[in-house]
Design a protein around this motif. Structure first.
Motif, PDB file in Angstrom:
ATOM      1  N   GLU A  92      35.947  56.341  38.158  1.00 41.71           N
ATOM      2  CA  GLU A  92      35.208  55.532  39.128  1.00 41.71           C
ATOM      3  C   GLU A  92      33.904  55.046  38.494  1.00 41.71           C
ATOM      4  O   GLU A  92      33.532  53.877  38.602  1.00 41.71           O
ATOM      5  CB  GLU A  92      34.889  56.347  40.386  1.00 41.71           C
ATOM      6  N   ASN A  94      33.178  54.765  35.246  1.00 43.30           N
ATOM      7  CA  ASN A  94      33.418  53.828  34.155  1.00 43.30           C
ATOM      8  C   ASN A  94      33.896  52.464  34.641  1.00 43.30           C
ATOM      9  O   ASN A  94      33.578  51.431  34.052  1.00 43.30           O
ATOM     10  CB  ASN A  94      34.399  54.418  33.146  1.00 43.30           C
ATOM     11  N   LEU A  95      34.665  52.443  35.736  1.00 42.15           N
ATOM     12  CA  LEU A  95      35.112  51.149  36.273  1.00 42.15           C
ATOM     13  C   LEU A  95      33.948  50.402  36.923  1.00 42.15           C
ATOM     14  O   LEU A  95      33.926  49.162  36.941  1.00 42.15           O
ATOM     15  CB  LEU A  95      36.293  51.339  37.232  1.00 42.15           C
ATOM     16  N   ASP A  96      32.963  51.146  37.425  1.00 41.53           N
ATOM     17  CA  ASP A  96      31.710  50.524  37.878  1.00 41.53           C
ATOM     18  C   ASP A  96      31.000  49.897  36.672  1.00 41.53           C
ATOM     19  O   ASP A  96      30.527  48.758  36.722  1.00 41.53           O
ATOM     20  CB  ASP A  96      30.758  51.563  38.490  1.00 41.53           C
ATOM     21  N   ASN A  97      30.913  50.679  35.590  1.00 43.72           N
ATOM     22  CA  ASN A  97      30.275  50.190  34.364  1.00 43.72           C
ATOM     23  C   ASN A  97      30.967  48.926  33.852  1.00 43.72           C
ATOM     24  O   ASN A  97      30.321  48.001  33.364  1.00 43.72           O
ATOM     25  CB  ASN A  97      30.347  51.245  33.244  1.00 43.72           C
ATOM     26  N   LEU A  98      32.293  48.925  33.947  1.00 47.65           N
ATOM     27  CA  LEU A  98      33.086  47.773  33.493  1.00 47.65           C
ATOM     28  C   LEU A  98      32.681  46.517  34.261  1.00 47.65           C
ATOM     29  O   LEU A  98      32.465  45.454  33.674  1.00 47.65           O
ATOM     30  CB  LEU A  98      34.585  48.056  33.665  1.00 47.65           C
ATOM     31  N   GLU A  99      32.526  46.669  35.556  1.00 44.23           N
ATOM     32  CA  GLU A  99      32.125  45.523  36.384  1.00 44.23           C
ATOM     33  C   GLU A  99      30.750  45.011  35.976  1.00 44.23           C
ATOM     34  O   GLU A  99      30.545  43.803  35.826  1.00 44.23           O
ATOM     35  CB  GLU A  99      32.127  45.925  37.855  1.00 44.23           C
ATOM     36  N   TYR A 101      29.263  45.338  33.125  1.00 43.64           N
ATOM     37  CA  TYR A 101      29.388  44.725  31.806  1.00 43.64           C
ATOM     38  C   TYR A 101      29.955  43.307  31.907  1.00 43.64           C
ATOM     39  O   TYR A 101      29.448  42.363  31.280  1.00 43.64           O
ATOM     40  CB  TYR A 101      30.263  45.595  30.898  1.00 43.64           C
ATOM     41  N   LEU A 102      31.015  43.132  32.720  1.00 43.45           N
ATOM     42  CA  LEU A 102      31.644  41.811  32.849  1.00 43.45           C
ATOM     43  C   LEU A 102      30.672  40.808  33.461  1.00 43.45           C
ATOM     44  O   LEU A 102      30.657  39.624  33.082  1.00 43.45           O
ATOM     45  CB  LEU A 102      32.922  41.917  33.684  1.00 43.45           C
ATOM     46  N   ARG A 103      29.860  41.290  34.419  1.00 44.99           N
ATOM     47  CA  ARG A 103      28.876  40.395  35.051  1.00 44.99           C
ATOM     48  C   ARG A 103      27.849  39.936  34.032  1.00 44.99           C
ATOM     49  O   ARG A 103      27.511  38.759  33.960  1.00 44.99           O
ATOM     50  CB  ARG A 103      28.160  41.136  36.183  1.00 44.99           C
ATOM     51  N   LYS A 104      27.349  40.920  33.241  1.00 45.56           N
ATOM     52  CA  LYS A 104      26.354  40.601  32.209  1.00 45.56           C
ATOM     53  C   LYS A 104      26.919  39.592  31.234  1.00 45.56           C
ATOM     54  O   LYS A 104      26.253  38.626  30.851  1.00 45.56           O
ATOM     55  CB  LYS A 104      26.003  41.888  31.447  1.00 45.56           C
ATOM     56  N   GLN A 106      29.238  37.427  31.704  1.00 45.37           N
ATOM     57  CA  GLN A 106      29.356  36.123  32.331  1.00 45.37           C
ATOM     58  C   GLN A 106      28.015  35.398  32.332  1.00 45.37           C
ATOM     59  O   GLN A 106      27.926  34.196  32.046  1.00 45.37           O
ATOM     60  CB  GLN A 106      29.874  36.271  33.760  1.00 45.37           C
ATOM     61  N   GLN A 108      25.558  35.890  30.249  1.00 41.22           N
ATOM     62  CA  GLN A 108      25.234  35.505  28.879  1.00 41.22           C
ATOM     63  C   GLN A 108      25.984  34.257  28.466  1.00 41.22           C
ATOM     64  O   GLN A 108      25.432  33.375  27.801  1.00 41.22           O
ATOM     65  CB  GLN A 108      25.572  36.641  27.910  1.00 41.22           C
ATOM     66  N   GLU A 109      27.250  34.164  28.892  1.00 42.06           N
ATOM     67  CA  GLU A 109      28.069  33.002  28.539  1.00 42.06           C
ATOM     68  C   GLU A 109      27.546  31.747  29.206  1.00 42.06           C
ATOM     69  O   GLU A 109      27.523  30.671  28.612  1.00 42.06           O
ATOM     70  CB  GLU A 109      29.531  33.244  28.903  1.00 42.06           C
TER      71      GLU A 109
ATOM     72  N   ARG B  25      40.895  48.626  41.752  1.00 38.64           N
ATOM     73  CA  ARG B  25      39.630  47.893  41.824  1.00 38.64           C
ATOM     74  C   ARG B  25      39.907  46.394  41.780  1.00 38.64           C
ATOM     75  O   ARG B  25      40.873  45.956  41.154  1.00 38.64           O
ATOM     76  CB  ARG B  25      38.746  48.228  40.621  1.00 38.64           C
ATOM     77  N   TYR B  27      38.201  42.771  40.599  1.00 41.45           N
ATOM     78  CA  TYR B  27      37.133  42.162  39.806  1.00 41.45           C
ATOM     79  C   TYR B  27      37.195  40.652  39.978  1.00 41.45           C
ATOM     80  O   TYR B  27      38.275  40.067  40.006  1.00 41.45           O
ATOM     81  CB  TYR B  27      37.283  42.513  38.326  1.00 41.45           C
ATOM     82  N   TRP B  47      31.025  50.001  28.207  1.00 35.42           N
ATOM     83  CA  TRP B  47      31.228  50.535  29.559  1.00 35.42           C
ATOM     84  C   TRP B  47      31.954  51.866  29.607  1.00 35.42           C
ATOM     85  O   TRP B  47      31.914  52.556  30.636  1.00 35.42           O
ATOM     86  CB  TRP B  47      31.983  49.505  30.420  1.00 35.42           C
TER      87      TRP B  47
END
Lengths: 117, 164
Positions: A92, A94-99, A101-104, A106, A108-109, B25, B27, B47
């Protein structure tokens, strides 16, 4: 969130006879013969149930004397649940961390895209 | 923790408990983007790991291909070393990853698991499903420290919720 599936431990509990056996053992250890009494079942049939419970670590059967008393072991139930909970919580987090990271990424892009043009 | 020669351990001291959990989840990013975060060491390092305040990285390896190995070794506050040692069994780009791994704590193998990660398109985003099926070995008990840790975290969470 989907419910946990605890296999061997809970499939051991999925049978009403086995649940009744555990309930009886909660009052104290006893012999196979005494356990079999309330059920219209042969001793070998009861022994089969005891083996399932034993394999799931829910009861122990001591080798003393001829009557081989059975004892309830409540720890395995708790342990399986604890372990799964720890693994689940790790995920839970790490999947929060994943989200995050993906936002960051995006952001940056997008920034990079604006700079380019 | 003393090492045990398996042949000298009595049958009664060995056990295997099995358990499965599933996490889902959503995304707001397409499957390709979410998948990419799993597919390189650099991205995954951003992550995937233990909690920052409690865990220090010792080894991170990722060979992302079928038959490739992944390794994550770290030290926890208190000195415990955890070792995640994984083998990729199936990779379908942008759709699925399957790996099997063992978890060792201070050299003792406490579990071996199969993990399936599925990336399903959901509108413009992704539905991620993690399914883990594990064999938890030999009634590992670290004298309740993990349980205490879990309780402490739950208490903190409880307090945080009450404050809001």
């Amino acid at each position: 969130m989907s419910p946990d599936h605890l296999s061997a431990t809970f499939s051991a509990l999925a049978d009403p006879t086995r649940r009744a056996i555990l309930a009886r053992l909660a009052s104290g250890e006893t012999s196979v013969t005494e356990l079999a009494e309330p059920f219209e079942m042969s001793l070998p049939a009861v022994t089969k149930h005891l083996k399932v419970l034993q394999r799931a670590g829910l009861i122990t059967r001591s080798r003393e004397a001829q009557w081989r008393p059975c004892r309830l072991e409540a720890k395995p139930l708790k342990r399986a649940a604890d372990w799964v909970e720890q693994y689940r919580r790790f995920w839970e987090q790490n999947l929060d961390n994943l989200e995050a990271y993906l936002r960051k990424l995006q952001q940056q892009e997008k920034k990079h895209g604006r700079k380019k043009s | 923790m003393a090492a045990r020669n398996p042949s000298s351990t009595s049958v009664a001291e060995r056990s295997a408990q099995h358990a499965t959990f599933v996490i889902e989840r959503s995304y707001a990013f397409p499957p390709a983007k979410v998948f990419a975060a799993w597919a390189s060491r650099e991205a995954k390092a951003r992550w995937f790991g233990g909690p920052a305040k409690e865990w220090t990285l010792k080894v991170r390896e990722l060979d992302f291909r079928i038959g490739g190995r992944e390794r994550l070794v770290g030290t926890w506050a208190g000195g415990t070393v955890s070792d995640f040692d994984s083998l990729y069994q199936d990779i379908v780009p942008d759709r699925r990853i399957v790996y099997s791994y063992s978890m060792r704590i201070d050299e003792k193998r406490i579990s071996v698991s199969l993990a399936t990660v599925e990336f399903a398109p959901a509108g413009k985003g992704t539905q991620l499903t993690v399914t883990e099926q594990g064999a938890f070995l030999d009634g590992y008990d670290d004298a309740g420290s993990r349980e205490r840790g879990t309780r402490a975290l739950l208490d903190k969470l409880d307090a945080a919720i009450k404050q809001n």
